[in-house]
Design a protein around this motif. Structure first.
Motif: not given
Lengths: 203, 252
Positions: A124-125, A171-173, A181-186
């Motif tokens: 997720l961007g 929240t975001y790193e 911001r880095k993308p979130v991976t799940v």
């Protein structure tokens, strides 16, 4: 499935996603409506959503005619129904009581997309500049074994389950000022609800 | 567990339930606040709830002093904190980041009930169902935690909705207070539930409720002859199942 998907691209006027729009029977955010409507390849209202659309677009209604209005029509007013019918919008009555107007509207949308051949592990961007300051992973429906990166509180093969652990107010790193911001991976083994805040100037 | 429990008894001025009140950091329903406050044996605010309480009770603040305010205090304003401290309200800082202010406030409430040896029928929470989706879900998570913290029913009320998590087993819900709205639902939030009901318009018979398969929303009560009281709703479930119902408001 490792292509990156950016949830809030759709709200950015210069975003590149090709979208279709379903409007539900709730008060509408005028700003969101304008951006999403202008980008959408198909636009639909579920029943009483047409009332809200009609009200909020007074003075410019001819620019906001949905491709179809579907539902069991117990919410749309006679006046609104007549208006959109006269303007050539398709009205599609779906009487099925085992599914909500939303589900039925979605089914019609998918058929239309197919008919018109409009047809695209999660990344997720989250760097559109529209993201609010919270996000969450909610195991609605059942337990999920989850691994993430890019969050302030990441999960590592962690069981998410109501009664044990639910990731809310995450929240975001943090990144260095000026850095994206880095993308979130799940990664998840069961359907997992991602929810995130949208930044609004008026907040 | 076949005693009848009436979720909306707490909002009826003449209702008989003995309740304790937790207020969460959300805009407050003034009507609900007044009824619940007047009945509650204990009243608490979770962090920024104190700001809302302070604002909404202007002119009568001395009548609305909570027994305690708990939380990590990142929401309560300095002005409000000072006001309540001067009035003798206990401030209890709970820094634990693994639990929400709601869960921590509930834990303190249960300790107080025990310490004061109070007879309580239900804990009612004002706020927690509106605003950010993740915070609404966090409220539901507190309902799950409550099941292992206490036998007392924990209710959440905001706007025209009430939420109540049914433990595994059988339940009988009174729905004849005259305050019930026209919808109710059974939502298998944490996982699949095999469910049987009576008293609903669309009853379930050993039915699997599960997201992606079947969720009972927009349900309502079994119709009765005009002038007759509504039958209680009975629900049997093998897993925790979220009951949610509408509250009738005149202005609707």
């Amino acid at each position: 499935m490792d292509d990156e998907f950016t949830p809030l691209d759709c709200l950015l006027p210069s975003g590149t996603q090709r979208i279709c729009l379903i409007i539900l029977n709730q008060p509408l955010d005028k700003d969101y409506l304008q951006v999403l409507w202008s980008k959408a390849l198909l636009r639909a209202c579920a029943d009483g959503a047409a009332n809200h659309l009609y009200d909020i677009t007074a003075g410019a209604r001819d620019s906001f005619l949905p491709d179809y209005i579907s539902g069991d029509f117990d919410s749309i007013t006679a006046e609104v129904k007549a208006f959109f019918t006269d303007k050539g919008c398709k009205l599609m009555e779906t009487a099925d009581q085992d599914h909500t107007d939303f589900t039925k509207c979605l089914a019609i949308m998918l058929e239309e997309i197919k008919r018109q051949q409009l047809q695209g592990s999660h990344r997720l961007g989250v760097n559109m500049g529209l993201e609010g300051d919270w996000c969450s992973l909610i195991p609605v429906g059942g337990p999920c074994i989850t691994t993430t990166t890019g969050l302030k509180w990441n999960l590592n093969n962690q069981l998410l389950q109501f009664g044990k652990l639910v990731s809310t107010s995450n929240t975001y790193e943090p990144v260095a000022p000026g850095s994206p911001r880095k993308p979130v991976t799940v990664t998840t083994d069961q359907p997992l609800l991602w929810s995130m805040g949208i930044h609004k100037d008026k907040e």
